[in-house]
Write an enzyme that holds these catalytic residues in place. Sequence first.
Site, PDB file in Angstrom:
ATOM      1  N   GLY A  17       0.828  -1.197   0.000  1.00  0.00           N
ATOM      2  CA  GLY A  17       0.000   0.000   0.000  1.00  0.00           C
ATOM      3  C   GLY A  17       0.859   1.243   0.000  1.00  0.00           C
ATOM      4  O   GLY A  17       2.011   1.216   0.451  1.00  0.00           O
ATOM      5  N   ASP A 133     -13.647   8.538  10.565  1.00  0.00           N
ATOM      6  CA  ASP A 133     -13.531   8.248   9.129  1.00  0.00           C
ATOM      7  C   ASP A 133     -13.919   6.801   8.854  1.00  0.00           C
ATOM      8  O   ASP A 133     -13.243   6.087   8.120  1.00  0.00           O
ATOM      9  CB  ASP A 133     -12.117   8.530   8.631  1.00  0.00           C
TER      10      ASP A 133
END
Length: 445
Positions: A17, A133
């Site tokens: 990632g 979030d």
Amino acid sequence: MNKSRKVGKYEVGWVVGEGTFAKVKFARNCETGEGVAMKILAKSSILKHRMVDQIKREISIMKIVRHPNIVRLHEVLAGRAKIFIILEFVTGGELFDKIVHQGKLPENESRKYFQQLVDAVAHCHSKGVYHRDLKPENLLLDAYGNLKVSDFGLSALPLQGDGLLRTTCGTPNYVAPEVLGDQGYDGAAADIWSCGVILYVLMAGYLPFDETNLYTLYSKITAAEFSCPYWFSPEANKLIHKILDPNPKTRIRIDVIRNDPWFKKKYAPVKYREDEEVSLDDVRAVFEDIEDQYIPERSEIKDGGPLLMNAFEMITLSQGLNLSALFDRRQDYVNRQTRFVSRKPAQVIISNVEAVAESMSLKVHTRNYKTRLEGISANRMGQFAVVLEVYEVGPSLFMVDVRKAAGDTLEYHKFYKNFCAKLKDIIWNPKEGKDSSNLLRTRAC
């Protein structure tokens, strides 16, 4: 030049990632053999963007909120120029990918994920932590299909005084209406709203609030203007409307959600040690005196060419010991992290990638068999970026790892299919023994 290195007791592998300020690599604990995720941050970048307090808070929060349904932070190490955050390696990909591939999920399966999400969020709130979030892209699945909450980069602890939070943050489609105002908001109530949106998405396969125009989107969120599809059971419909209440003072609380008849069906709270002691000494050491905590980074240099992927990495990458997943053409879905195989020379692969990217009006940056493609997102609301890296996995056999670096995940799915269609001449199908448009796909790490 090829490099394989160690950071402390960890052997560092491939990139799984990449974001604006950090890169995540797979690593192996040489003492235990356990696979971990290593989040690497450049100290210079953290200082330049004045993110020291935010990163320190994120790390501290992840150590505090230890729960089976939250990605675990093992430890933090410091190098001369970098900080290494050692995290639990979660192999099942994002819940978002499952929704994209499968569409709406059965109600019982949706309830299971929702139960695990609520348990994790309740644990965070009990520690005074608010995520802010919550969305399917920040919910990972382990090898057994259990949910793991990740990415506490926007999380917050309550402030002194009235205890309200005032920073507007989060992903627009999942954010609570009160967060859009400037009067302050209760972090717990805002997280509950996001959980309700996630439950809706799981069961419907689409968002309750979804507009390309932000003003229209915010207007619908503020008014809680949505409707549940006909296949929602009356009990689920009723609970979702209690959660997506635009008034945070009358919005249902987590303890009431847990007592809801629909929620309680087949509910089995996970067992864990609530009194587990947590030390923040390593966090303090990293940020207070980074030079004294130097962890040697030993690099083994090999001659030229792309990075070599060893057998251990291949096995781990391909979901345990089942190597068939690497070459099974029946796996016809695309995840956030995707790969294909080629028999062409590495330089030919890179040249083709660059040519296709330029034909798509993307900016191209290549270095050491790693290419970053950049453009503007389809809705023109931000940057879109993809990183491709070439690995040598055998004689004249190369694997190209493709991953999203910035932008919307759904947009990435569409890009990947289109991009690989243009690269069909260099993509190899091992079953046919020749290049074709068949793709190698594995789960997101």
